[in-house]
Design a protein around this motif. Structure first.
Motif, mmCIF file in Angstrom:
data_model
loop_
_atom_site.group_PDB
_atom_site.id
_atom_site.type_symbol
_atom_site.label_atom_id
_atom_site.label_comp_id
_atom_site.label_asym_id
_atom_site.label_seq_id
_atom_site.Cartn_x
_atom_site.Cartn_y
_atom_site.Cartn_z
ATOM 1 N N LYS A 105 0.839 -1.188 0.000
ATOM 2 C CA LYS A 105 0.000 0.000 0.000
ATOM 3 C C LYS A 105 0.882 1.249 0.000
ATOM 4 O O LYS A 105 1.922 1.292 0.659
ATOM 5 N N ARG A 106 0.458 2.234 -0.758
ATOM 6 C CA ARG A 106 1.158 3.497 -0.768
ATOM 7 C C ARG A 106 0.822 4.276 0.489
ATOM 8 O O ARG A 106 -0.336 4.379 0.866
ATOM 9 N N ARG A 107 1.826 4.834 1.130
ATOM 10 C CA ARG A 107 1.619 5.628 2.331
ATOM 11 C C ARG A 107 1.918 7.093 2.046
ATOM 12 O O ARG A 107 2.799 7.416 1.258
ATOM 13 N N LYS A 108 1.174 7.953 2.700
ATOM 14 C CA LYS A 108 1.418 9.375 2.531
ATOM 15 C C LYS A 108 2.695 9.764 3.251
ATOM 16 O O LYS A 108 2.920 9.382 4.390
ATOM 17 N N SER A 109 3.521 10.520 2.549
ATOM 18 C CA SER A 109 4.777 10.963 3.134
ATOM 19 C C SER A 109 4.522 11.998 4.218
ATOM 20 O O SER A 109 3.661 12.873 4.076
ATOM 21 N N LEU A 110 5.272 11.891 5.310
ATOM 22 C CA LEU A 110 5.144 12.859 6.389
ATOM 23 C C LEU A 110 5.703 14.212 5.972
ATOM 24 O O LEU A 110 5.260 15.257 6.448
ATOM 25 N N ASN A 111 6.709 14.175 5.082
ATOM 26 C CA ASN A 111 7.313 15.410 4.579
ATOM 27 C C ASN A 111 7.373 15.358 3.055
ATOM 28 O O ASN A 111 8.437 15.172 2.468
ATOM 29 N N PRO A 112 6.222 15.497 2.402
ATOM 30 C CA PRO A 112 6.200 15.417 0.947
ATOM 31 C C PRO A 112 6.971 16.564 0.310
ATOM 32 O O PRO A 112 7.034 17.669 0.874
ATOM 33 N N PRO A 113 7.575 16.324 -0.854
ATOM 34 C CA PRO A 113 8.309 17.408 -1.521
ATOM 35 C C PRO A 113 7.360 18.477 -2.036
ATOM 36 O O PRO A 113 6.176 18.236 -2.243
ATOM 37 N N ASN A 114 7.902 19.641 -2.238
ATOM 38 C CA ASN A 114 7.138 20.762 -2.779
ATOM 39 C C ASN A 114 7.519 20.956 -4.247
ATOM 40 O O ASN A 114 8.702 21.106 -4.575
ATOM 41 N N PHE A 115 6.525 20.923 -5.138
ATOM 42 C CA PHE A 115 6.771 21.077 -6.564
ATOM 43 C C PHE A 115 6.457 22.517 -6.977
ATOM 44 O O PHE A 115 5.327 22.971 -6.840
#
Length: 231
Positions: free
Chosen positions: A102-112
């Motif tokens: 399962k894909r998990r949401k990143s706690l610190n997703p990158p900013n595009f």
């Protein structure tokens, strides 16, 4: 008044048409090639876990992904939305049924950060986005806004399948056409580009080889794939 209503309706239909066109599902084949430059030790490390070539073929429902190079060499087949996939090994002449994580949401997703820079990549228009983590720029990616992978309802990870995983995890399934990823030290660089794009799919594109089926889930039959490539 009647003319105004007709004009508004026509404008509304035009907007719907443009939105649909801008988000059409990609059907075809994309070939990506990777180049490595810089410090030899860092380049060799990168080559060990990153494919030198990645090929993605889809009819919008079925997907076949081939990675070649280093320890990342593999070929998989899956159907959009299905939690199982098939790992094809030409070396062992086996097909193994595996299960996606399962894909998990990143706690610190990158900013595009969207830029105004665009270019043609293998015949499609790509826009440059800068990828930032906290206050540091990590990479540049080139994204096509016209096509998406039909993976909106596929909540699973593509381990080490670089371009597809990045598209589905962080780019709302938009087709990723280019990646420029510098090593944090600044002494090496990884560049991945789509070098060939075609919307013509071979009728044998999703025909699995006649290899031994290794069944870890007590299912002995092969996946149900149309012989005509899903057409």
């Amino acid at each position: 008044m009647k003319k105004q209503i007709i004009g508004l309706l026509a404008f509304g239909f035009l907007l719907i048409s443009l939105q649909t066109q801008a988000q059409q599902v990609f059907k075809g084949k994309i070939t990506y090639k990777t180049t490595f430059t810089g410090d030899e030790k860092l380049v060799n490390q990168a080559k060990a876990f990153m494919p030198a070539l990645e090929e993605i073929i889809t009819d919008g429902k079925n997907f076949r992904v081939l990675d070649e190079g280093g320890f990342a060499t593999k070929e998989i087949f899956f159907e959009a939305g299905n939690e199982y996939y098939y790992l094809i090994s030409a070396k062992d002449e086996t097909i193994t049924k595996e299960k996606f994580r399962k894909r998990r949401k990143s706690l610190n997703p990158p900013n595009f950060k969207k830029t105004d820079e665009v270019k043609q990549v293998a015949g499609l228009t790509a826009r440059k986005y800068e990828v930032w983590s906290k206050d540091k720029k990590r990479a540049d990616v080139w994204v096509n806004d016209e096509y998406r992978w039909n993976l909106e309802n596929h909540p699973y990870r593509f381990s080490k399948t670089l371009m597809l995983d990045a598209s589905t995890s962080d780019l709302d399934n938009k087709v990723l056409l280019g990646l420029n990823y510098p090593h944090p030290s600044g002494n090496a660089n990884i560049i991945v580009w789509a070098t060939e794009i075609t919307t013509n799919i071979s009728k044998d594109a999703f025909k699995l080889p006649d290899f031994q089926m290794v069944d870890r889930f007590k299912e002995i039959k092969k996946p149900d794939i149309k012989k005509d490539g899903g057409k």
